[in-house]
Design a protein around this motif. Structure first.
Motif, PDB file in Angstrom:
ATOM      1  N   SER A   1       0.815  -1.212   0.000  1.00 28.08           N
ATOM      2  CA  SER A   1       0.000   0.000   0.000  1.00 28.08           C
ATOM      3  C   SER A   1       0.853   1.267   0.000  1.00 28.08           C
ATOM      4  CB  SER A   1      -0.944  -0.003   1.199  1.00 28.08           C
ATOM      5  OG  SER A   1      -0.225  -0.023   2.424  1.00 28.08           O
ATOM      6  N   LEU A   2       2.121   1.173   0.424  1.00 27.31           N
ATOM      7  CA  LEU A   2       2.962   2.372   0.487  1.00 27.31           C
ATOM      8  C   LEU A   2       3.150   3.061  -0.872  1.00 27.31           C
ATOM      9  CD1 LEU A   2       5.704   1.415   3.119  1.00 27.31           C
ATOM     10  CD2 LEU A   2       3.804   3.000   3.390  1.00 27.31           C
ATOM     11  N   PRO A   3       3.367   2.312  -1.971  1.00 32.61           N
ATOM     12  CA  PRO A   3       3.490   3.013  -3.259  1.00 32.61           C
ATOM     13  C   PRO A   3       2.243   3.807  -3.627  1.00 32.61           C
ATOM     14  CG  PRO A   3       4.326   0.780  -3.434  1.00 32.61           C
ATOM     15  CD  PRO A   3       3.659   0.881  -2.102  1.00 32.61           C
ATOM     16  N   LEU A   4       1.064   3.260  -3.327  1.00 27.94           N
ATOM     17  CA  LEU A   4      -0.173   3.965  -3.632  1.00 27.94           C
ATOM     18  C   LEU A   4      -0.324   5.198  -2.740  1.00 27.94           C
ATOM     19  CD1 LEU A   4      -2.750   4.102  -5.264  1.00 27.94           C
ATOM     20  CD2 LEU A   4      -3.825   2.553  -3.619  1.00 27.94           C
ATOM     21  N   GLN A   5       0.035   5.056  -1.463  1.00 26.97           N
ATOM     22  CA  GLN A   5      -0.011   6.197  -0.550  1.00 26.97           C
ATOM     23  C   GLN A   5       0.950   7.289  -1.007  1.00 26.97           C
ATOM     24  OE1 GLN A   5       0.832   3.665   2.714  1.00 26.97           O
ATOM     25  NE2 GLN A   5      -1.271   3.602   3.465  1.00 26.97           N
ATOM     26  N   LEU A   8      -0.661   9.003  -4.201  1.00 22.14           N
ATOM     27  CA  LEU A   8      -1.845   9.823  -3.949  1.00 22.14           C
ATOM     28  C   LEU A   8      -1.602  10.955  -2.962  1.00 22.14           C
ATOM     29  CD1 LEU A   8      -4.713   7.165  -3.714  1.00 22.14           C
ATOM     30  CD2 LEU A   8      -4.211   8.716  -5.604  1.00 22.14           C
ATOM     31  N   LEU A   9      -0.756  10.691  -1.947  1.00 27.04           N
ATOM     32  CA  LEU A   9      -0.649  11.619  -0.817  1.00 27.04           C
ATOM     33  C   LEU A   9       0.747  12.179  -0.585  1.00 27.04           C
ATOM     34  CD1 LEU A   9      -2.779   9.415   1.612  1.00 27.04           C
ATOM     35  CD2 LEU A   9      -3.596  11.360   0.274  1.00 27.04           C
ATOM     36  N   GLY A  10       1.729  11.675  -1.324  1.00 28.21           N
ATOM     37  CA  GLY A  10       3.092  12.161  -1.134  1.00 28.21           C
ATOM     38  C   GLY A  10       3.745  11.585   0.108  1.00 28.21           C
ATOM     39  N   ASN A  11       4.798  12.247   0.575  1.00 28.46           N
ATOM     40  CA  ASN A  11       5.571  11.742   1.717  1.00 28.46           C
ATOM     41  C   ASN A  11       4.755  11.680   2.996  1.00 28.46           C
ATOM     42  OD1 ASN A  11       7.883  11.380   0.180  1.00 28.46           O
ATOM     43  ND2 ASN A  11       8.650  13.445   0.587  1.00 28.46           N
ATOM     44  N   GLU A  12       3.819  12.611   3.141  1.00 31.43           N
ATOM     45  CA  GLU A  12       2.976  12.596   4.337  1.00 31.43           C
ATOM     46  C   GLU A  12       2.127  11.329   4.385  1.00 31.43           C
ATOM     47  OE1 GLU A  12      -0.297  15.438   6.654  1.00 31.43           O
ATOM     48  OE2 GLU A  12       0.667  16.151   4.813  1.00 31.43           O
ATOM     49  N   GLY A  13       1.625  10.915   3.230  1.00 28.62           N
ATOM     50  CA  GLY A  13       0.858   9.680   3.172  1.00 28.62           C
ATOM     51  C   GLY A  13       1.692   8.470   3.511  1.00 28.62           C
ATOM     52  N   VAL A  14       2.955   8.461   3.052  1.00 25.64           N
ATOM     53  CA  VAL A  14       3.871   7.362   3.380  1.00 25.64           C
ATOM     54  C   VAL A  14       4.131   7.317   4.876  1.00 25.64           C
ATOM     55  CG1 VAL A  14       6.210   6.459   3.060  1.00 25.64           C
ATOM     56  CG2 VAL A  14       4.937   7.357   1.104  1.00 25.64           C
ATOM     57  N   PHE A  15       4.269   8.489   5.498  1.00 25.65           N
ATOM     58  CA  PHE A  15       4.493   8.552   6.944  1.00 25.65           C
ATOM     59  C   PHE A  15       3.333   7.896   7.701  1.00 25.65           C
ATOM     60  CE2 PHE A  15       3.603  10.784  10.941  1.00 25.65           C
ATOM     61  CZ  PHE A  15       4.761  10.497  11.652  1.00 25.65           C
ATOM     62  N   TYR A  16       2.103   8.276   7.350  1.00 24.95           N
ATOM     63  CA  TYR A  16       0.928   7.689   8.011  1.00 24.95           C
ATOM     64  C   TYR A  16       0.815   6.202   7.690  1.00 24.95           C
ATOM     65  CZ  TYR A  16      -0.437  12.554   8.772  1.00 24.95           C
ATOM     66  OH  TYR A  16      -0.457  13.874   9.133  1.00 24.95           O
ATOM     67  N   GLY A  17       1.128   5.850   6.445  1.00 28.83           N
ATOM     68  CA  GLY A  17       1.081   4.441   6.052  1.00 28.83           C
ATOM     69  C   GLY A  17       2.085   3.604   6.824  1.00 28.83           C
ATOM     70  N   ALA A  18       3.285   4.146   7.033  1.00 31.90           N
ATOM     71  CA  ALA A  18       4.316   3.433   7.792  1.00 31.90           C
ATOM     72  C   ALA A  18       3.892   3.243   9.245  1.00 31.90           C
ATOM     73  CB  ALA A  18       5.634   4.187   7.712  1.00 31.90           C
ATOM     74  N   CYS A 133     -14.627   9.518  14.852  1.00 33.34           N
ATOM     75  CA  CYS A 133     -13.537  10.033  15.700  1.00 33.34           C
ATOM     76  C   CYS A 133     -13.007  11.372  15.191  1.00 33.34           C
ATOM     77  CB  CYS A 133     -12.402   9.016  15.767  1.00 33.34           C
ATOM     78  SG  CYS A 133     -12.840   7.494  16.624  1.00 33.34           S
ATOM     79  N   GLY A 134     -13.572  11.877  14.107  1.00 31.24           N
ATOM     80  CA  GLY A 134     -13.139  13.162  13.578  1.00 31.24           C
ATOM     81  C   GLY A 134     -11.857  13.105  12.773  1.00 31.24           C
ATOM     82  N   ILE A 135     -11.478  11.902  12.323  1.00 27.72           N
ATOM     83  CA  ILE A 135     -10.262  11.753  11.518  1.00 27.72           C
ATOM     84  C   ILE A 135     -10.623  11.954  10.048  1.00 27.72           C
ATOM     85  CG2 ILE A 135      -8.448  10.143  10.814  1.00 27.72           C
ATOM     86  CD1 ILE A 135      -8.839   8.751  13.541  1.00 27.72           C
ATOM     87  N   ASN A 136      -9.907  12.846   9.385  1.00 27.23           N
ATOM     88  CA  ASN A 136     -10.163  13.074   7.957  1.00 27.23           C
ATOM     89  C   ASN A 136      -8.871  13.483   7.265  1.00 27.23           C
ATOM     90  OD1 ASN A 136      -9.838  15.803   8.680  1.00 27.23           O
ATOM     91  ND2 ASN A 136     -12.022  15.967   9.133  1.00 27.23           N
ATOM     92  N   GLY A 137      -8.980  13.909   6.019  1.00 23.47           N
ATOM     93  CA  GLY A 137      -7.810  14.349   5.271  1.00 23.47           C
ATOM     94  C   GLY A 137      -6.873  13.208   4.930  1.00 23.47           C
ATOM     95  N   LYS A 138      -5.589  13.518   4.909  1.00 21.43           N
ATOM     96  CA  LYS A 138      -4.590  12.551   4.480  1.00 21.43           C
ATOM     97  C   LYS A 138      -4.472  11.372   5.449  1.00 21.43           C
ATOM     98  CE  LYS A 138      -1.728  15.594   1.666  1.00 21.43           C
ATOM     99  NZ  LYS A 138      -0.374  16.137   1.423  1.00 21.43           N
ATOM    100  N   VAL A 139      -4.678  11.629   6.742  1.00 24.87           N
ATOM    101  CA  VAL A 139      -4.610  10.530   7.713  1.00 24.87           C
ATOM    102  C   VAL A 139      -5.673   9.488   7.392  1.00 24.87           C
ATOM    103  CG1 VAL A 139      -4.780   9.890  10.153  1.00 24.87           C
ATOM    104  CG2 VAL A 139      -3.731  12.066   9.516  1.00 24.87           C
TER     105      VAL A 139
END
Length: 196
Positions: A1-5, A8-18, A133-139
């Motif tokens: 899933s990290l390549p897709l993150q 779509l989301l850049g390095n920030e997406g990879v951080f959350y994915g990791a 839980c109010g989680i949205n956006g890139k997270v």
């Protein structure tokens, strides 16, 4: 899933994915090992805390939090080993897949129910919990990509290690991988539309 993150989301997406993968690995190497083995002794503190995967996750968190620099003599071999994370499980799955009848998997309604739960129901429940839980956006999107991904190759490795049905596991991993090409874009697209 990290390549897709990443796409779509850049390095920030990879951080959350990791971060998601780190938690996933902890659960997999504790509860997952217990479920696969059926042996409660696998959950003993010694087995859990001395597990190489748990130790690696803990060290990774420490290095990240305290910004500890890693010398090239250590980081380069780690990079080479990390590059094997995808091909080695694929070789194992390929070996068991060559001995199974993949077409029979698509003839059993129970397999569709199992894969449907994994690819559709669990991601939708997760989406509901995130939104409550109010989680949205890139997270939200990064975690949902990981939740909507196909079954992990570790499913087959655990089945082989603990003497379970490797043929069934590899067929379900393959089936979920094929169907996730359809389900994941729909789930992620729906999540993006409702979280804006």
């Amino acid at each position: 899933s990290l390549p897709l993150q990443q796409a779509l989301l850049g390095n920030e997406g990879v951080f959350y994915g990791a971060a998601y993968i780190a938690i996933f690995n902890i659960v997999m190497w504790t509860a997952g090992v217990y479920i696969s083995s059926g042996d409660i002794k696998m959950l003993s503190p010694k087995k859990v805390f001395l597990n190489p995967c748990i130790i690696a996750v803990a060290l990774g968190i420490i290095i990240f939090v305290f910004l500890i620099p890693i010398p090239d003599i250590i980081s380069e071999p780690i990079g080479y080993f990390s590059a094997l994370n995808t091909p080695v499980p694929m070789i194992i799955i390929g070996f068991y897949l060559s001995q199974s009848k993949i077409l029979d998997t698509f003839k059993n309604i129970k397999n569709f129910i199992c894969v449907g739960l994994r690819l559709v129901i669990v991601p939708l429940i997760s989406l509901g919990i995130f939104l409550l839980c109010g989680i949205n956006g890139k997270v939200l999107i990064a975690c949902l990509i990981a939740t909507a991904a196909s079954s992990a190759a570790a499913t087959t490795m655990f089945a082989a290690k603990f003497g379970n049905d490797t043929s069934l596991s590899v067929n379900l991993v393959t089936m979920s991988t094929l169907l996730s090409v359809i389900t994941m874009p729909l789930i992620v697209g729906f999540a993006q539309s409702v979280s804006q």
